[in-house]
Scaffold this active site. Structure first.
Site, PDB file in Angstrom:
ATOM      1  N   GLY A 228     -17.911 -29.870  15.234  1.00 39.62           N
ATOM      2  CA  GLY A 228     -18.105 -30.658  14.178  1.00 39.62           C
ATOM      3  C   GLY A 228     -19.129 -31.915  14.058  1.00 39.62           C
ATOM      4  O   GLY A 228     -20.474 -31.434  14.735  1.00 39.62           O
ATOM      5  N   SER A 229     -19.755 -32.685  13.350  1.00 40.39           N
ATOM      6  CA  SER A 229     -21.020 -33.137  13.264  1.00 40.39           C
ATOM      7  C   SER A 229     -20.463 -34.561  12.098  1.00 40.39           C
ATOM      8  O   SER A 229     -20.159 -34.347  10.655  1.00 40.39           O
ATOM      9  CB  SER A 229     -21.487 -32.513  12.878  1.00 40.39           C
ATOM     10  OG  SER A 229     -22.591 -31.466  13.690  1.00 40.39           O
ATOM     11  N   ASN A 230     -21.720 -35.335  12.242  1.00 36.04           N
ATOM     12  CA  ASN A 230     -21.911 -36.092  10.667  1.00 36.04           C
ATOM     13  C   ASN A 230     -23.416 -36.371  11.117  1.00 36.04           C
ATOM     14  O   ASN A 230     -24.112 -36.421  12.236  1.00 36.04           O
ATOM     15  CB  ASN A 230     -21.260 -37.520  11.444  1.00 36.04           C
ATOM     16  CG  ASN A 230     -20.116 -38.066  11.626  1.00 36.04           C
ATOM     17  OD1 ASN A 230     -19.394 -38.123  11.173  1.00 36.04           O
ATOM     18  ND2 ASN A 230     -20.332 -38.662  12.933  1.00 36.04           N
ATOM     19  N   ASN A 503     -18.220 -33.080   7.790  1.00 36.72           N
ATOM     20  CA  ASN A 503     -17.513 -31.759   7.818  1.00 36.72           C
ATOM     21  C   ASN A 503     -16.564 -31.778   6.593  1.00 36.72           C
ATOM     22  O   ASN A 503     -15.163 -30.504   7.044  1.00 36.72           O
ATOM     23  CB  ASN A 503     -16.970 -31.547   9.205  1.00 36.72           C
ATOM     24  CG  ASN A 503     -17.365 -32.179  10.185  1.00 36.72           C
ATOM     25  OD1 ASN A 503     -17.531 -32.593  11.417  1.00 36.72           O
ATOM     26  ND2 ASN A 503     -18.686 -31.111  10.421  1.00 36.72           N
TER      27      ASN A 503
END
Length: 791
Positions: A228-230, A503
């Site tokens: 995932g990620s920001n 995400n």
């Protein structure tokens, strides 16, 4: 081992095994097929690799990457070379970094069929943009030489592979196969076991009934669950100096072949870029240069599609297309296997494929049965995608967000990720230009089978009718390959205030300018946002107009829990009202609340290592978040107010009360006090030292996301995945970007390396590494060490 001792060993090794040179004159003649590179190491073992050509750059990268990560890299090449069973045995675990496989045999069978198809070789042989551009080929050639030089003459000190016979030299095709495994991870590579275990039915059988939660089951079986990620890009209207600021915060595995590794890559006049690379990919994937910084977030785009084929009666390996029978392709796949007595044998299995792609067998809970009447096949939009190597090469040379968009559009190689960027001029970019199956909503409505009709609206996964050629994926005129959308059809937004993504789909990249009109396969529109998205938008809006590099760092490492802010107070009140101080549990029993109610009410709503009550809330919320949103919250979701809704915890729901009771009981069974500081039970152990880890679960809405490995007897004792290569980059009036970085799990998994846990300890203190990008900054490092290589 002390830092100085390690560096002494590196320098001695370089001097004795690599023919060091004191300088690399700009006009000096390069030996035919020769390589030359200079590696300047600064604090925390970060290499700044400089060469006068791209082959030399790859050479330095390969040697330095192998020095830090030889075992993880060798395991990668063992995997994509389909030789795990040969060296580790067929029952050894698969490599989870590349789809895994339940065991090494299934992994080998999958990758052997990829290698037998020669899809990688055919694609690499093509000219750009389909095949690698010349500079990329040179980097890969140099990388292989640098890696192999380390194997011949370096010292392997990592016990994970020291003395192992499977650590072997590589060729260029191994590197390309590795990249291909990464690009297809979101599709065929994510269903290794299903592909390798598909077999025709041996008796009469019928399709299984479709469960009501089929969409959720498919997403769980086919999605990238450990990534995932920001990313937040703030433009001129949101920063204190009127220039861009970027936060890149990928959430990737802390172990294995998808770890990030940090470096700076410089060929004077051609390339100068700093950032993180996935191990073994000698280009920066998340990084910055003098003018622009970018990051990626795992997208809601579904990069594959399923086809249901109707079988010819009496022949389960033939199917019907437009009324005509068509035989499946049956391919015998053979792999070497180490037997229990140490001898080497061969296992052969026949794998099946349709015109759409490999035939699948059922996955846990997913009714993709191959019956006497129908079968399912997967089509991967990243089939044959080697273009991504060109994508990241060109991103490294971009001069602004427009160049980033142009690079993504020109190469069309980004697999399963969005791109978020900020530049020196104060532009903030969100781009969903990536590889996307050309499945329009009209095509899905017209061609989805009953399973597809149920799962597509909820997930974006199409299950099309394979018996009709008019149900084939479409193609746009500006698409480089058939079957995908062209960049003109994909969501792109440039702003002067900000864009963000955590995400979720493109819809709320900026809530003041929602993006709509894209097909469902790219993501949803007007649906509930995840708690990290709500946290990110709220935190950015509160700080607009004041952002600096330090301010963005503070935003991330505040470790605020969005869900805690929404629900902890109500949960504490519910806790205090339990009759007799007994909380109900899901098994029909009850547990004494003890100090739990006070811990929840006094908790500071953060997941910092000194926060008290955070672990209790986390265990409660992991259970509560599984309750349907309509039952969990009193105020339902409103698309007109998507950040603030849903809200108000529904404490009248007995499932909410039971979730809290179960959390209290679990902590009590582990001997953990509800008010204990988070870091006492939220940690990793490196070389016998316990290192507390800040951050929290996705469900909590903590931007600094950490997914721990829960031990019921000891708490959160390891990190599975989460914040990895973090960068905050701001631009000033000068030529040097103002940046801070952190590689949470450190540069090396080798416990004998001084860079095995040094940045992890920094992470525990919410510290950062000051980036050294410009030459004067590199030269001023108090720990500067220079290794000059020639080969």
């Amino acid at each position: 081992m002390r830092r100085g001792t390690q560096w002494g060993a590196v320098l001695v090794a370089a001097a004795t095994v690599l023919a060091t040179v004191s300088s690399i004159p700009a006009g000096a003649a390069q030996p035919r097929h020769g390589f030359a590179a200079e590696i300047r190491y600064t604090e925390y073992g970060i290499p700044h690799i400089k060469a006068r050509d791209f082959a030399g750059l790859g050479y330095g990268y390969g040697f330095a990457a192998a020095t830090d990560n030889i075992c993880a890299l060798a395991d990668t090449y063992l995997t994509v070379g389909a030789r795990r069973s040969r060296f580790l045995g067929p029952d050894a675990p698969g490599n989870l970094a590349f789809g895994g496989g339940a065991n090494s045999l299934d992994s080998d069978l999958y990758f052997q069929q990829v290698n037998d198809s020669r899809v990688v070789e055919r694609t690499v042989a093509k000219p750009p943009p389909h095949g690698p551009r010349a500079q990329v080929r040179d980097v890969v050639r140099g990388y292989v030489a640098g890696y192999n030089r380390f194997l011949r003459e370096g010292e392997i000190t990592d016990p994970a592979c020291r003395g192992a016979d499977w650590v072997r030299p590589i060729t260029e095709i191994d590197v390309y196969r590795h990249f291909y495994a990464l690009t297809t991870l979101g599709g065929a590579g994510g269903v290794v076991d299903s592909i390798t275990n598909a077999a025709p039915p041996t008796g009469q059988s019928a399709p299984a009934p479709i469960p009501a939660d089929a969409a959720a089951r498919l997403l769980d079986s086919l999605g990238n669950k450990d990534m995932g990620s920001n990313a937040i890009a703030v433009g001129a209207e949101g920063t204190a100096n009127g220039r861009g600021v970027l936060l890149g915060n990928p959430h990737y595995p802390w172990h294995g072949g998808r770890r990030f590794w940090q470096s700076q890559l410089t060929v004077p006049g051609e390339l100068d870029v700093s950032g993180g690379s996935l191990l073994g990919i000698p280009l920066v994937q998340v990084g910055f240069n003098r003018d622009v910084a970018w990051s990626h977030t795992v997208s809601t785009v579904i990069p594959f599609g399923l086809y249901e084929v109707s079988l010819v009666p009496g022949d389960p390996t033939s199917y019907v297309v437009d009324g005509r029978p068509e035989r499946m392709t049956s391919r015998p796949v053979a792999v070497p296997v180490r037997n229990q007595d140490g001898s080497i044998g061969t296992v052969e299995r026949t794998l099946y494929s349709t015109r759409y792609g490999p035939v699948l067998s059922p996955m846990p809970g997913v009714p993709l049965n191959w019956t006497t009447t129908s079968a399912y096949a997967i089509r991967d939009a990243n089939q044959g995608n080697m273009r991504g190597l060109n994508t990241w090469f060109e991103l490294g040379r971009s001069r602004g967000t427009k160049d980033v968009t142009d690079a993504l559009s020109r190469t069309q190689g980004a697999p399963w990720v969005n791109t978020i960027a900020a530049d020196r001029s104060g532009r903030a970019l969100f781009s969903d230009i990536q590889v996307v199956p050309h499945v329009t909503d009209e095509l899905a409505t017209r061609c989805n089978t009953p399973l597809g009709q149920q799962v597509f609206p909820r997930s974006g996964i199409s299950v099309l009718d394979g018996s009709r050629t008019d149900c084939a994926w479409g193609t746009d005129p500006d698409a480089l390959v058939p079957g995908i959308f062209g960049p003109s059809r994909m969501p792109v937004l440039t702003r002067r205030d900000y864009v963000e993504n955590s995400n979720d789909s493109a819809w709320l990249a900026n809530p003041h300018q929602p993006i709509t009109g894209y097909p469902r396969v790219m993501g949803d529109i007007g649906e509930i946002r995840n708690p990290r998205t709500r946290m990110g938008i709220t935190a950015v809006e509160e700080r607009l107009g004041t952002f600096t590099r330090q301010g963005m760092q503070d935003l991330l490492f505040a470790n605020e829990s969005w869900s805690g802010g929404q629900a902890a107070a109500a949960a504490a009140e519910m806790c205090a009202a339990f009759p007799g101080g007994l909380a109900p549990t899901s098994d029909g029993g009850a547990v004494e609340v003890g100090t739990a109610c006070t811990a929840l009410s006094t908790w500071d709503r953060t997941m910092n290592v000194d926060s008290r009550g955070g672990l209790l809330f986390e265990q409660f919320w992991l259970r509560a978040s599984e309750i349907d949103a309509d039952d969990l919250w009193r105020v339902p979701f409103d698309a007109a107010d998507p950040v603030a809704t849903p809200n108000t915890l529904n404490t009248a729901n007995p499932l909410v009360a039971q979730a809290l009771g179960d959390a209290i009981a679990e902590l009590r069974a582990a001997g953990i006090a509800p008010e204990a500081p988070l870091g006492e039970n939220h940690y990793v152990v490196r070389n016998g030292e316990r290192i507390p880890v800040p951050g929290g679960h996705h469900e909590q809405g903590v931007l600094n996301m950490i997914i721990p490995g829960w031990d019921p007897a000891a708490g959160d004792v390891e990190v599975v995945h989460g914040s990895s290569h973090i960068q905050v980059v701001s631009f000033t009036g000068g030529q040097c970007p103002d940046a801070a970085t952190l590689l949470t799990f450190s540069q090396s998994p080798n416990p004998n390396s001084p860079h095995h846990a040094d940045q992890t300890k920094l992470f525990a203190k919410r510290g950062w590494v000051t980036s050294r990008f410009c030459e004067r900054d590199i030269q001023s490092s108090p720990e500067l060490r220079v290794v000059r290589l020639r080969g």
